[in-house]
Design an enzyme around this catalytic site. Sequence first.
Site, short mmCIF file in Angstrom:
data_model
loop_
_atom_site.label_atom_id
_atom_site.label_comp_id
_atom_site.label_asym_id
_atom_site.label_seq_id
_atom_site.Cartn_x
_atom_site.Cartn_y
_atom_site.Cartn_z
CG ASN A 204 -1.65 1.28 1.43
OD1 ASN A 204 -1.82 2.04 0.49
ND2 ASN A 204 -2.10 1.54 2.65
CE LYS B 162 0.61 3.32 4.76
NZ LYS B 162 0.46 3.40 6.17
CG HIS C 44 -5.54 1.88 5.00
ND1 HIS C 44 -5.05 2.83 5.86
CD2 HIS C 44 -4.57 0.95 4.86
CE1 HIS C 44 -3.81 2.48 6.22
NE2 HIS C 44 -3.50 1.34 5.61
CD GLU D 238 -2.54 5.36 6.72
OE1 GLU D 238 -2.52 5.44 5.48
OE2 GLU D 238 -1.63 4.80 7.38
CD GLU E 110 -3.39 -2.76 7.13
OE1 GLU E 110 -2.28 -3.01 6.69
OE2 GLU E 110 -4.00 -1.70 6.90
N GLY F 84 2.50 1.93 10.58
CA GLY F 84 3.47 3.01 10.43
C GLY F 84 4.11 3.44 11.74
CB SER G 270 5.30 -2.00 11.90
OG SER G 270 4.84 -0.69 12.17
C1 PEP Z 1 -0.56 -0.06 5.73
O1 PEP Z 1 -0.51 1.05 5.24
O2 PEP Z 1 -1.53 -0.79 5.48
C2 PEP Z 1 0.52 -0.50 6.60
C3 PEP Z 1 0.43 -1.65 7.19
O3 PEP Z 1 1.59 0.38 6.77
P1 PEP Z 1 3.02 0.04 7.44
O4 PEP Z 1 3.49 -1.26 6.87
O5 PEP Z 1 3.91 1.17 7.04
O6 PEP Z 1 2.80 -0.06 8.90
#
Ligand code: PEP
Length: 251
Positions: free
Chosen positions: A10, A12, A96, A98, A168, A174, A214
């Site tokens: 992803n 973003k 998601h 965000e 998630e 992040g 992460s």
């Molecule tokens: C994500 O954006 O779905 C995500 C898991 O980000 P990150 O791997 O940077 O934590």
Amino acid sequence: MARKKILFGNWKMNNTLAEAKAFCAEAETLTAAAAKKDLIIGVAPAYLSLAYVAEHKAGLKVYAEEVHYLNHGAYTGNVSIPMIQEVGAEGSLVGHSERRAYEKENDFDCNLRLKALTKAGMGGIFCVGETLKEFEAGMAEDIIRSQILVGLMGISEADLAHIIIAYEPVWSIGTGKNASEEIAENICKYIRSLIEELYSKKAAQQIEILYGGSVKPVNIHGYLAQEDVDGALVGGASLTAASFKELIENC
Ligand code: PEP
């Protein structure tokens, strides 16, 4: 049908078109490395790079990061399913954290998007997960249950085959604070049991469930080794072809 192992990036609001082009120059190398591991790989780029990446995907799956549930209309700033379909995307991320946090998307919005995507024969990666406060209050399963009950409302078992669920935990996205492999496995197992309750044993055995939060080349192996974790949704570590290749190699 056996479940596949999936690694999805992803991007973003990262990767300009020039950066997306540099990534695509390595797409064939990535898909060849993934094939050796029997791994499906894909990326969700920002809209401005979507057409280019879809055209130069060399076997990558290409999804949008977000999509509206209506085909057209007065929705300034939004993009529709026919639009992403026309440029070669095969589906979209939905819900998601965000989008939920900054754009106030709720589970009913997710449901409309998932229904519209599956009706169009497109895929959806449906993201669910609890906040830190909810996790610390021991509410993770309850939160995920309600996200899934509403998100999948009215979606038939046949249409469910187009949907992947990504667990998630919001507190791990992040932040560098990973959920342990044990937490990831327990929640993914819980999601599978929920799918059995809502649909059938067969649907539960077939649905692919990813962990995201992460995930890095150093820790991906542990997640993918879990019985109910079918892959990973990766943000930061998916942005360059070099890092994506390391993720593949460590699967
Ligand atoms: C994500 O954006 O779905 C995500 C898991 O980000 P990150 O791997 O940077 O934590």
